[in-house]
Each structure stands twice: as C-alpha cells, then as structure tokens.
Design a protein around this motif. Structure first.
Motif, PDB file in Angstrom:
ATOM      1  N   LYS A  62       3.501   3.634  -9.842  1.00 35.58           N
ATOM      2  CA  LYS A  62       2.152   3.700 -10.416  1.00 35.58           C
ATOM      3  C   LYS A  62       1.301   2.552  -9.881  1.00 35.58           C
ATOM      4  N   SER A 110       0.339   3.323  -6.278  1.00 30.05           N
ATOM      5  CA  SER A 110      -0.671   4.371  -6.255  1.00 30.05           C
ATOM      6  C   SER A 110      -2.034   3.820  -6.642  1.00 30.05           C
ATOM      7  N   THR A 111      -2.086   2.984  -7.653  1.00 29.86           N
ATOM      8  CA  THR A 111      -3.343   2.374  -8.081  1.00 29.86           C
ATOM      9  C   THR A 111      -3.887   1.460  -6.999  1.00 29.86           C
ATOM     10  N   VAL A 149      -3.366   1.678  -3.727  1.00 26.01           N
ATOM     11  CA  VAL A 149      -3.845   2.497  -2.618  1.00 26.01           C
ATOM     12  C   VAL A 149      -5.199   3.106  -2.961  1.00 26.01           C
ATOM     13  N   LYS A 150      -5.355   3.603  -4.173  1.00 22.79           N
ATOM     14  CA  LYS A 150      -6.634   4.171  -4.588  1.00 22.79           C
ATOM     15  C   LYS A 150      -7.726   3.122  -4.573  1.00 22.79           C
ATOM     16  N   SER A 151      -7.412   1.930  -5.057  1.00 21.57           N
ATOM     17  CA  SER A 151      -8.397   0.853  -5.076  1.00 21.57           C
ATOM     18  C   SER A 151      -8.815   0.451  -3.670  1.00 21.57           C
ATOM     19  N   CYS A 188      -8.688   2.328  -0.943  1.00 22.68           N
ATOM     20  CA  CYS A 188      -9.473   3.419  -0.355  1.00 22.68           C
ATOM     21  C   CYS A 188     -10.889   3.426  -0.905  1.00 22.68           C
ATOM     22  N   LEU A 189     -11.043   3.204  -2.197  1.00 23.03           N
ATOM     23  CA  LEU A 189     -12.363   3.163  -2.805  1.00 23.03           C
ATOM     24  C   LEU A 189     -13.174   1.982  -2.269  1.00 23.03           C
TER      25      LEU A 189
END
Length: 83
Positions: A3, A6-7, A9-11, A13-14
């Motif tokens: 988790k 994943s968080t 990687v999302k951060s 990318c954003l």
C-alpha cells in the motif's frame, strides 16, 4: 508495504504530471509581445534600461528546499514505522 509503495507511485506520478502541466503554461510572454526594449547607447532618454529578473535562482532554491523537506519527511515516516 504494498500500500505504501502504491501510494508513493501515485504521488510521484501526480507530482510529475503537475510539474509538466505547470511548465507548459509558465510562458509569460511570447518574444516581442511587449515589455521594455533595449535602447541604443546613442539615445539619451530619461527612461531607465530594462531590468533583468533572476527568477531561475529563487525558483531553484525553493525547489531544492521542497525536495529536501520531502525527503526528510519520508525518512522520518520510515523511521517511525520501524520502531
């Protein structure tokens, strides 16, 4: 752990998308679209010469400070989870 990754990687990318978007709209003026023009030395008007604004130096320092603060926060969070 999954988790957290994943968080992260999302951060990332954003943040990258935001930086690319902000860079594309950061152009203030097109060349020749206004602003003071350099004068010839022969002309002796009372108008001051155009001023150069060093935006790059301050922006670089702010970016470096933000990156350092982010790394510190990630390290602190990682150390808190280990304990």
């Amino acid at each position: 752990m999954k988790k957290y990754t994943s968080t992260l990687v999302k951060s990332c990318c954003l943040a990258a998308a935001y930086i690319l978007f902000a860079a594309s709209i950061a152009f203030a003026q097109l060349p020749g679209s206004g602003g003071p023009q350099p004068q010839e030395e022969e002309e002796e008007d009372n108008t001051p010469p155009p001023t150069g604004v060093p935006i790059d130096g301050g922006a670089s320092l702010l970016l470096a400070a933000g990156a350092g603060y982010g790394i510190k926060m990630l390290r602190d969070r990682r150390n808190a989870r280990k304990q």
